[in-house]
Design a protein around this motif. Structure first.
Motif, PDB file in Angstrom:
ATOM      1  N   THR A 141       0.863  -1.187   0.000  1.00 19.73           N
ATOM      2  CA  THR A 141       0.000   0.000   0.000  1.00 19.73           C
ATOM      3  C   THR A 141       0.898   1.236   0.000  1.00 19.73           C
ATOM      4  N   GLN A 142       0.545   2.195  -0.863  1.00 19.83           N
ATOM      5  CA  GLN A 142       1.319   3.441  -0.942  1.00 19.83           C
ATOM      6  C   GLN A 142       0.342   4.587  -0.991  1.00 19.83           C
ATOM      7  N   LEU A 143       0.237   5.331   0.056  1.00 19.16           N
ATOM      8  CA  LEU A 143      -0.765   6.391   0.191  1.00 19.16           C
ATOM      9  C   LEU A 143      -2.124   5.806  -0.182  1.00 19.16           C
ATOM     10  N   SER A 144      -2.783   6.342  -1.221  1.00 22.09           N
ATOM     11  CA  SER A 144      -4.105   5.797  -1.557  1.00 22.09           C
ATOM     12  C   SER A 144      -4.023   4.825  -2.735  1.00 22.09           C
ATOM     13  N   MET A 145      -2.815   4.345  -3.053  1.00 25.00           N
ATOM     14  CA  MET A 145      -2.661   3.427  -4.196  1.00 25.00           C
ATOM     15  C   MET A 145      -2.146   2.069  -3.717  1.00 25.00           C
ATOM     16  N   PHE A 146      -2.321   1.074  -4.592  1.00 21.05           N
ATOM     17  CA  PHE A 146      -1.778  -0.259  -4.301  1.00 21.05           C
ATOM     18  C   PHE A 146      -0.772  -0.645  -5.379  1.00 21.05           C
ATOM     19  N   ASN A 147       0.139  -1.489  -4.977  1.00 20.97           N
ATOM     20  CA  ASN A 147       1.116  -2.124  -5.851  1.00 20.97           C
ATOM     21  C   ASN A 147       0.903  -3.621  -5.727  1.00 20.97           C
ATOM     22  N   VAL A 148       0.532  -4.267  -6.798  1.00 15.63           N
ATOM     23  CA  VAL A 148       0.250  -5.704  -6.698  1.00 15.63           C
ATOM     24  C   VAL A 148       1.397  -6.478  -7.345  1.00 15.63           C
ATOM     25  N   GLN A 149       2.054  -7.309  -6.545  1.00 18.00           N
ATOM     26  CA  GLN A 149       3.202  -8.062  -7.074  1.00 18.00           C
ATOM     27  C   GLN A 149       2.781  -9.477  -7.426  1.00 18.00           C
ATOM     28  N   CYS A 150       3.067  -9.852  -8.658  1.00 19.96           N
ATOM     29  CA  CYS A 150       2.691 -11.197  -9.099  1.00 19.96           C
ATOM     30  C   CYS A 150       3.908 -12.113  -9.115  1.00 19.96           C
ATOM     31  N   LYS A 151       3.639 -13.412  -9.154  1.00 20.71           N
ATOM     32  CA  LYS A 151       4.700 -14.419  -9.124  1.00 20.71           C
ATOM     33  C   LYS A 151       5.652 -14.250 -10.307  1.00 20.71           C
ATOM     34  N   SER A 152       5.107 -13.845 -11.455  1.00 20.13           N
ATOM     35  CA  SER A 152       5.928 -13.702 -12.665  1.00 20.13           C
ATOM     36  C   SER A 152       6.876 -12.508 -12.582  1.00 20.13           C
ATOM     37  N   GLY A 153       6.708 -11.676 -11.575  1.00 18.96           N
ATOM     38  CA  GLY A 153       7.540 -10.482 -11.443  1.00 18.96           C
ATOM     39  C   GLY A 153       6.801  -9.229 -11.860  1.00 18.96           C
ATOM     40  N   GLU A 154       5.670  -9.410 -12.546  1.00 12.03           N
ATOM     41  CA  GLU A 154       4.887  -8.246 -12.984  1.00 12.03           C
ATOM     42  C   GLU A 154       4.356  -7.490 -11.760  1.00 12.03           C
ATOM     43  N   ILE A 155       4.375  -6.157 -11.861  1.00 11.41           N
ATOM     44  CA  ILE A 155       3.824  -5.323 -10.785  1.00 11.41           C
ATOM     45  C   ILE A 155       2.747  -4.436 -11.385  1.00 11.41           C
ATOM     46  N   LEU A 156       1.571  -4.452 -10.780  1.00 13.73           N
ATOM     47  CA  LEU A 156       0.456  -3.654 -11.303  1.00 13.73           C
ATOM     48  C   LEU A 156       0.019  -2.636 -10.260  1.00 13.73           C
ATOM     49  N   ASP A 157      -0.398  -1.475 -10.732  1.00 14.55           N
ATOM     50  CA  ASP A 157      -0.908  -0.448  -9.821  1.00 14.55           C
ATOM     51  C   ASP A 157      -2.428  -0.499  -9.797  1.00 14.55           C
ATOM     52  N   ALA A 158      -2.990  -0.183  -8.646  1.00 17.76           N
ATOM     53  CA  ALA A 158      -4.462  -0.166  -8.566  1.00 17.76           C
ATOM     54  C   ALA A 158      -4.922   0.873  -7.569  1.00 17.76           C
ATOM     55  N   ASP A 159      -6.142   1.401  -7.824  1.00 18.23           N
ATOM     56  CA  ASP A 159      -6.762   2.319  -6.863  1.00 18.23           C
ATOM     57  C   ASP A 159      -7.616   1.543  -5.870  1.00 18.23           C
ATOM     58  N   PHE A 160      -8.214   0.457  -6.387  1.00 13.88           N
ATOM     59  CA  PHE A 160      -9.052  -0.403  -5.542  1.00 13.88           C
ATOM     60  C   PHE A 160      -8.622  -1.851  -5.731  1.00 13.88           C
ATOM     61  N   ILE A 161      -8.728  -2.610  -4.644  1.00 15.49           N
ATOM     62  CA  ILE A 161      -8.481  -4.052  -4.774  1.00 15.49           C
ATOM     63  C   ILE A 161      -9.647  -4.798  -4.136  1.00 15.49           C
ATOM     64  N   CYS A 162     -10.114  -5.823  -4.837  1.00 21.21           N
ATOM     65  CA  CYS A 162     -11.094  -6.718  -4.225  1.00 21.21           C
ATOM     66  C   CYS A 162     -10.461  -8.103  -4.168  1.00 21.21           C
ATOM     67  N   ILE A 163     -10.312  -8.615  -2.953  1.00 23.00           N
ATOM     68  CA  ILE A 163      -9.722  -9.945  -2.796  1.00 23.00           C
ATOM     69  C   ILE A 163     -10.851 -10.973  -2.803  1.00 23.00           C
ATOM     70  N   ALA A 164     -10.832 -11.825  -3.829  1.00 18.96           N
ATOM     71  CA  ALA A 164     -11.868 -12.855  -3.991  1.00 18.96           C
ATOM     72  C   ALA A 164     -11.153 -14.168  -4.295  1.00 18.96           C
ATOM     73  N   SER A 165     -10.177 -14.470  -3.431  1.00 15.89           N
ATOM     74  CA  SER A 165      -9.278 -15.591  -3.709  1.00 15.89           C
ATOM     75  C   SER A 165      -9.783 -16.929  -3.174  1.00 15.89           C
ATOM     76  N   GLY A 166     -11.006 -16.975  -2.652  1.00 11.59           N
ATOM     77  CA  GLY A 166     -11.592 -18.252  -2.207  1.00 11.59           C
ATOM     78  C   GLY A 166     -11.025 -18.718  -0.881  1.00 11.59           C
ATOM     79  N   GLY A 167     -11.420 -19.934  -0.491  1.00  9.12           N
ATOM     80  CA  GLY A 167     -10.943 -20.488   0.783  1.00  9.12           C
ATOM     81  C   GLY A 167      -9.609 -21.186   0.574  1.00  9.12           C
ATOM     82  N   TYR A 168      -8.790 -21.185   1.595  1.00 12.93           N
ATOM     83  CA  TYR A 168      -7.521 -21.934   1.551  1.00 12.93           C
ATOM     84  C   TYR A 168      -7.568 -22.978   2.662  1.00 12.93           C
ATOM     85  N   PRO A 169      -7.101 -24.192   2.384  1.00 16.84           N
ATOM     86  CA  PRO A 169      -7.163 -25.217   3.438  1.00 16.84           C
ATOM     87  C   PRO A 169      -6.149 -25.023   4.573  1.00 16.84           C
TER      88      PRO A 169
END
Ligand SMILES: Cc1cc2nc3c(=O)[nH]c(=O)nc-3n(C[C@H](O)[C@H](O)[C@H](O)COP(=O)(O)OP(=O)(O)OC[C@H]3O[C@@H](n4cnc5c(N)ncnc54)[C@H](O)[C@@H]3O)c2cc1C
Length: 407
Positions: A141-169
């Protein structure tokens, strides 16, 4: 500049959030990130490939009673998007749902692909971008922005994030979410069947009883409903519901417990004794083992008689008091020892996830991180079998979308 929403997870909740946010705010850029190479994979397999979209229950208070965890949370959210809303939502997109006798609702086509096709069409219509084979590892989180880091190394910026990643065992799988400051209710399995290793009742595999009452000893847990005897133990809605309500308690007991089954839940020992007196007169010359006046499956009646030491040749008139009492006891409160569980693969869900007091049920907003949202099974909400888990996924996805679109 248009704002960017990143939805993490390409399941029912993620799709519903992405589609509705993009639809309600046409200037919003929306991206779904999905770690696997499949979209909506649970929708595809659910309900035996038919997708049990929701439940035909139109009373919010009644509906919320079907959630062992999250009852109060869903009750609030249902005021914004409920069963009637998902039915209309699909109907407006030419997907008609039908109701089965037990209240479960399916597309009239009896194919989950109909639901998938509709959701994919909507995603395309509103220009939602989808990244597949891309796992989110970290959110900064950076001020009012997000930085999303992916496994591939890609980094994406976002204003909003919705986490809908399901249940984990496993609890450790939630670590990337704990780093955001959220707390996790430990995941435990829900919806499983009871193992009765080497129990003689398992020789009745395939026998089902329309309505029994199952009680767990030294616990308040009890359920009424259909029961199925399997080659490994007990299954059917009564057991599955009991497993959902008792998910945490039964885990603590290490799935070792004693249960009592009332095969005739309309009777108690006293009323059955009166009934037996009548039967002794009416059926005096008939064999007890052959004359089952209660509508129980005959194999079960014979089994319970045998377990009560009733001889095959005994007639109602000769039934000794000791064996009669044993028989009545076995009909009213048959004791079995459960040792272990078997996961019901048809409809497996995990109890546990993001603690509900850290999320606002009216908006799906995180109370810890600005502009962070949650939807679906990642939250500590789970329903019993019958379409309740999908309804929660649709509702929470919609509520998050509505809040984001109006932000
Ligand atoms: C076999 C089966 C049958 C079922 N049948 C029914 C039914 O008939 N009725 C009912 O109501 N419920 C049913 N359920 C439960 C229901 O499917 C779930 O409750 C519902 O699908 C949850 O939706 P979701 O979008 O929250 O999570 P999911 O559908 O699990 O979607 C989450 C997605 O997020 C992805 N993901 C996870 N972590 C990351 C990450 N770090 N980065 C990127 N992507 C990530 C996952 O790969 C997954 O695709 C069934 C479940 C199963 C397993």
């Amino acid at each position: 500049m248009s704002k960017h929403l990143i939805v993490i997870g390409g399941g029912a909740a993620g799709f519903f959030c992405a589609i509705n946010a993009a639809r309600m705010d046409r200037s919003l850029k929306v991206t779904i990130i999905e770690k696997s190479n499949k979209l909506l994979s649970k929708v595809k397999v659910s309900g035996g490939g038919r997708c049990n979209v929701t439940h035909a229950c139109f009373d919010i208070a009644e509906m919320s009673k079907r959630y062992p965890r999250g009852q109060h949370f869903v009750k609030k959210a249902f005021h914004q998007f409920f069963t009637k809303d998902i039915i209309s939502w699909f109907e407006e997109r030419h997907v008609k749902l039908k109701t089965e006798e037990d209240g479960r609702m399916f597309p009239v086509t009896d194919s989950s692909q109909t639901i998938i096709d509709c959701l994919i069409k909507e995603v395309n219509k509103f220009g939602v971008k989808i990244l597949m084979n891309e796992e989110v590892k970290k959110i900064n989180t950076q001020l009012s922005m997000f930085n999303v880091q992916c496994k591939s190394g890609e980094i994406l910026d976002a204003d909003f994030i919705c986490i809908a990643s399901g249940g984990y065992p496993k609890s450790s799988m939630f670590d990337w979410l704990k780093e955001l400051g959220h707390t996790i209710e430990e995941p435990v399995p829900s919806l499983f069947t009871f193992n009765l290793p080497n129990h003689p009742i398992t020789k009745l595999m395939g026998v089902s009883v329309g309505k029994v009452k199952v009680k767990i000893q030294n616990s308040k847990l009890e359920e009424e409903g259909p029961l199925l005897i399997t080659h490994w133990g007990l299954s059917g809605p009564a057991v599955l519901r009991l497993s959902a309500w008792g998910a945490r308690e039964l885990k603590i007991k290490n799935y070792e417990l004693k249960i009592n089954i009332s095969w005739l839940p309309g009777h108690n020992e006293e009323s059955l004794r009166t009934k037996f007196r009548e039967l002794r007169n009416i059926n005096a010359s008939q064999k007890v083992i052959n004359k089952n006046s209660f509508g129980l499956p005959s194999r079960l009646w014979e089994f319970l008689a045998e377990q009560s030491d009733i001889k095959n040749e005994w007639r109602w008139a000769d039934l000794p008091a000791t064996e009669q009492n044993k028989f009545i006891k076995n009909l009213c409160s048959y004791e079995c020892e459960v040792k272990g569980k078997t996961t019901f693969k048809e409809e497996f869900v995990t109890a546990g996830g993001i603690k509900l007091n850290e999320v606002d049920a009216n908006t799906m907003k995180s109370k810890k991180v600005l502009n962070l949202f949650f939807a679906g099974e990642v939250l500590d909400v789970d329903g019993i079998t019958g379409g309740f888990n999908f309804q929660h996924a649709w509702t929470s996805g919609f509520v998050a979308a509505k809040t984001i679109a109006s932000s």
